[in-house]
Design a protein around this motif. Structure first.
Motif, short mmCIF file in Angstrom:
data_model
loop_
_atom_site.label_atom_id
_atom_site.label_comp_id
_atom_site.label_asym_id
_atom_site.label_seq_id
_atom_site.Cartn_x
_atom_site.Cartn_y
_atom_site.Cartn_z
N GLU A 3 66.80 79.96 158.10
CA GLU A 3 65.58 79.54 157.40
C GLU A 3 65.56 78.03 157.20
OE1 GLU A 3 65.30 80.54 153.21
OE2 GLU A 3 67.47 80.87 153.11
N TYR A 4 66.67 77.37 157.50
CA TYR A 4 66.76 75.92 157.31
C TYR A 4 66.49 75.18 158.62
CZ TYR A 4 68.84 77.04 152.81
OH TYR A 4 69.06 77.53 151.55
N ILE A 5 65.57 74.22 158.56
CA ILE A 5 65.32 73.37 159.73
C ILE A 5 66.37 72.27 159.81
CG2 ILE A 5 63.74 71.82 158.47
CD1 ILE A 5 62.13 71.56 161.06
N LEU A 6 66.95 71.92 158.64
CA LEU A 6 67.92 70.82 158.58
C LEU A 6 69.06 71.15 157.64
CD1 LEU A 6 68.71 67.77 159.10
CD2 LEU A 6 67.40 67.26 157.03
N GLU A 7 70.28 70.87 158.09
CA GLU A 7 71.47 70.93 157.24
C GLU A 7 72.31 69.69 157.52
OE1 GLU A 7 73.46 74.83 156.61
OE2 GLU A 7 72.15 75.51 158.23
N MET A 8 72.51 68.87 156.51
CA MET A 8 73.39 67.71 156.64
C MET A 8 74.67 68.07 155.88
SD MET A 8 70.64 64.57 156.23
CE MET A 8 71.71 63.36 157.05
N GLY A 17 83.75 48.57 152.92
CA GLY A 17 84.60 49.06 151.85
C GLY A 17 83.89 49.76 150.73
N VAL A 18 82.54 49.73 150.71
CA VAL A 18 81.76 50.40 149.67
C VAL A 18 81.28 51.73 150.22
CG1 VAL A 18 79.72 50.31 148.21
CG2 VAL A 18 81.03 48.22 148.66
N LYS A 19 81.59 52.82 149.53
CA LYS A 19 81.21 54.15 150.00
C LYS A 19 79.80 54.46 149.52
CE LYS A 19 83.71 58.17 151.42
NZ LYS A 19 85.04 58.78 151.46
N ALA A 20 78.83 54.37 150.43
CA ALA A 20 77.43 54.62 150.08
C ALA A 20 77.14 56.11 149.98
CB ALA A 20 76.51 53.97 151.10
N LEU A 21 77.77 56.91 150.85
CA LEU A 21 77.61 58.36 150.84
C LEU A 21 79.00 58.99 150.87
CD1 LEU A 21 74.77 58.72 153.52
CD2 LEU A 21 74.51 58.83 151.03
N ASP A 22 79.21 59.97 150.00
CA ASP A 22 80.53 60.58 149.86
C ASP A 22 80.42 62.10 149.96
OD1 ASP A 22 83.15 61.14 149.31
OD2 ASP A 22 83.11 60.43 147.23
N ASN A 23 80.54 62.61 151.19
CA ASN A 23 80.48 64.06 151.43
C ASN A 23 79.20 64.71 150.90
OD1 ASN A 23 83.01 64.35 152.79
ND2 ASN A 23 84.04 64.09 150.81
N VAL A 24 78.08 64.11 151.26
CA VAL A 24 76.78 64.63 150.82
C VAL A 24 76.40 65.86 151.64
CG1 VAL A 24 74.30 64.14 150.74
CG2 VAL A 24 75.94 62.41 150.00
N ASN A 25 75.91 66.88 150.94
CA ASN A 25 75.38 68.08 151.58
C ASN A 25 73.90 68.21 151.20
OD1 ASN A 25 77.81 69.48 152.82
ND2 ASN A 25 78.54 69.12 150.73
N PHE A 26 73.07 68.46 152.21
CA PHE A 26 71.62 68.45 152.00
C PHE A 26 70.97 69.44 152.95
CE2 PHE A 26 67.46 66.13 152.93
CZ PHE A 26 66.86 66.50 151.75
N LYS A 27 70.25 70.43 152.40
CA LYS A 27 69.63 71.47 153.23
C LYS A 27 68.12 71.54 152.94
CE LYS A 27 71.91 75.38 153.00
NZ LYS A 27 72.80 76.49 152.57
N VAL A 28 67.34 71.65 154.01
CA VAL A 28 65.89 71.68 153.89
C VAL A 28 65.34 72.89 154.64
CG1 VAL A 28 63.73 70.44 154.33
CG2 VAL A 28 65.82 69.16 153.76
N LYS A 29 64.51 73.68 153.96
CA LYS A 29 63.92 74.86 154.57
C LYS A 29 62.71 74.48 155.43
CE LYS A 29 65.27 77.98 150.82
NZ LYS A 29 64.78 78.88 149.74
N LYS A 30 62.42 75.30 156.42
CA LYS A 30 61.25 75.07 157.28
C LYS A 30 59.97 75.20 156.46
CE LYS A 30 63.45 76.87 161.47
NZ LYS A 30 63.47 77.95 162.48
N GLY A 31 59.06 74.25 156.68
CA GLY A 31 57.74 74.32 156.07
C GLY A 31 57.68 74.03 154.59
N GLU A 32 58.72 73.45 154.01
CA GLU A 32 58.70 73.11 152.58
C GLU A 32 58.53 71.61 152.38
OE1 GLU A 32 62.12 73.43 150.10
OE2 GLU A 32 63.53 72.69 151.62
#
Length: 506
Positions: A3-8, A17-32
């Motif tokens: 059901e997800y179009i995207l999973e990061m 040396g600066v951590k901008a993103l640290d093990n980010v998880n992001f899920k987006v459903k289709k059509g939302e």
């Protein structure tokens, strides 16, 4: 089929040396419509740049799974080809080209190797209808307002068979009507099956449009809120964004003590010779010591033009009327005259007019008052560092060091640098033009707190704002402008959104 179009998955990204993103998880459903929220510098835009190929595969850790497959986007065109299109806050249009040329720029319609302009215009009209924009496709983009330009960007995205549309602060520079129209359009796209990711600091818009909202803080995923379960509320979002509850977004001053008039305008008019019309007409206004004056009105009402006419007539208007500072008539022919007289102006366009993006934090903060760090005409580097470090600390500017380039800072931190630059001038009257545009709720609270502290120290402030809640929450009196005229003055005790809008639409 998922059901997800995207999973990061477990996305990490570092900069020197600066951590901008640290093990980010992001899920987006289709059509939302999925909103991405967080404080400035939290990592929202960085995450979307990873997704769109601005930061190519191999420069980050983790996986992008799009339509069930792991992706390796090496450039923006790779993500576009997959149906992912991102629209940034600073629109990427060519002002001197027509609407139809902009819509198909880089995606031209060709016949036998030549651009088919007739077919381009026909298809552009169809796309303009889809985004409910009634303009001639042969119009030059520079002749259109920001709201219409935003719709052209979306039409451009639709021309590329977009499946996943990413919008970075799409309503930041729009008035309320244009913002409402844009949100209706996104709702229409949702019904057509197009998935949208929207980065926004305007929590009311997030609450009104989001199916889900993911909160990022300090480069980490805090959680995803489900609107269908009643989780997408202002208090919940704020608590997740800043790690604490902000019970009153507009901090109250304990004491309100006003002195004599710092500024007074009588029958003040400004004539724009390029436009051949008055942009300010017969304005009468006064600002007392220790007072915040809210200047409200729709875009184009003359608020910024009034501010610029006060600030040394920065646009070279033909002026009439009287301007008095501390009861003494003044003629300010240049911004340097205004600065010497104790007036500072924080522009609404921090990137275009307010800052030197290619220079570092300390150079920007000292730029308007080099005499303050010089001895015998020579800049004292140690004094510059000391001054800049003081404002970095007091304004909570998030940066690795004072040598960091301002262009690399988030919007909220850029705004704090712009504010620090003018506070170093030591003004008695500070004009703030849209001081919290494009800034998250935590940074807004910090700027409001600074404003209250300045007022308590005896400064006076004119605050121009398109956010009526901000005007009502921070002002002591409100002037409302429309068509270059001041249509009314309201003590804050008598002001409400309805009264302001009635005056603003006269």
């Amino acid at each position: 089929m998922s059901e997800y179009i995207l999973e990061m998955k477990q996305i990490s990204k570092e900069f020197t040396g600066v951590k901008a993103l640290d093990n980010v998880n992001f899920k987006v459903k289709k059509g939302e419509i999925h909103c991405l929220v967080g404080e400035n510098g939290a990592g929202k835009s960085t995450l979307m740049k990873v997704l769109s190929g601005v930061y190519p595969y191999g420069t980050y850790g983790g996986d992008i799974v799009y339509e069930g497959n792991i992706q390796q986007f090496n450039k923006i065109s790779d993500s576009v080809q997959a149906g992912i299109v991102i629209i940034y806050q600073e629109l990427a249009l060519f002002p001197d080209l027509t609407v139809y040329e902009n819509i198909f720029a880089g995606n031209e319609m060709k016949q036998r190797g030549f651009i088919d302009w007739n077919e381009t215009i026909v298809e552009a009209k169809k796309l303009l209808e889809k985004v409910n924009l009634d303009v001639n496709p042969e119009t030059l983009v520079k002749d259109l307002g920001v709201g219409k330009r935003q719709l052209i960007e979306i039409a451009k995205a639709l021309s590329k068979d977009v499946k996943l549309l990413i919008l970075d602060e799409p309503t930041a520079a729009l008035n309320e009507d244009d913002s409402e129209n844009l949100l209706k359009l996104l709702d229409g796209l949702r019904k057509q099956g197009i998935t949208c990711i929207m980065i926004s600091h305007k929590l009311k818009e997030v609450i009104s449009i989001a199916d889900n909202a993911t909160v990022i803080r300090d480069g980490q995923t805090i959680g995803t809120l489900d609107a269908s379960k009643g989780e997408v509320t202002e208090n919940t979002i704020i608590k997740n964004m800043v790690g604490r509850e902000i019970k009153d977004i507009y901090p109250k001053r304990e004491k309100k003590v006003f002195g004599e008039n710092v500024l007074e305008l009588k029958n003040w008019s400004a004539y724009d010779q390029k436009l051949s019309r008055h942009v300010v007409k017969n304005a009468n206004l006064n600002v007392r010591k220790g007072e915040i004056i809210g200047l409200a009105g729709l875009m184009g009402s003359g608020r910024t033009e009034l501010a610029l006419s006060i600030f040394g007539n920065a646009k070279g208007y033909k002026l009439q009327g009287d301007l008095m500072l501390d009861g003494v008539p003044k003629v300010l022919k240049h911004p340097s005259d205004a600065i010497k007289s104790g007036i500072a102006y924080v522009t609404e366009d921090r990137k275009g007019d307010g800052l030197f993006l290619a220079q570092d934090i300390k150079s920007n903060i000292s730029a308007a008052n080099l005499h303050g760090i010089a001895s015998n005409g020579v800049i004292n580097d140690n004094e510059e560092i000391k001054v800049a470090d003081n404002y970095k600390s007091s304004l909570h500017i998030k940066a690795a060091s004072l040598e960091q380039l301002v262009g690399k800072l988030s919007g909220g931190n850029q705004q704090k640098v712009s504010l620090g630059k003018w506070l170093f001038v030591g003004p008695k009257l500070l004009i703030l033009d849209e001081p919290t545009r494009g800034i998250d709720v935590g940074a807004k609270f910090e700027i409001y707190t600074v404003m209250n502290k300045l007022i308590e120290e005896g400064m006076s402030i004119i605050m121009i704002s398109s956010e009526l809640g901000e005007v009502l929450g921070m002002s002591d009196r409100v002037y409302v402008m429309a068509e270059g005229e001041i249509k009314g003055e309201l003590p804050i005790e008598e002001a409400d959104q309805e009264k302001i809008m009635q005056l603003a639409t006269q």
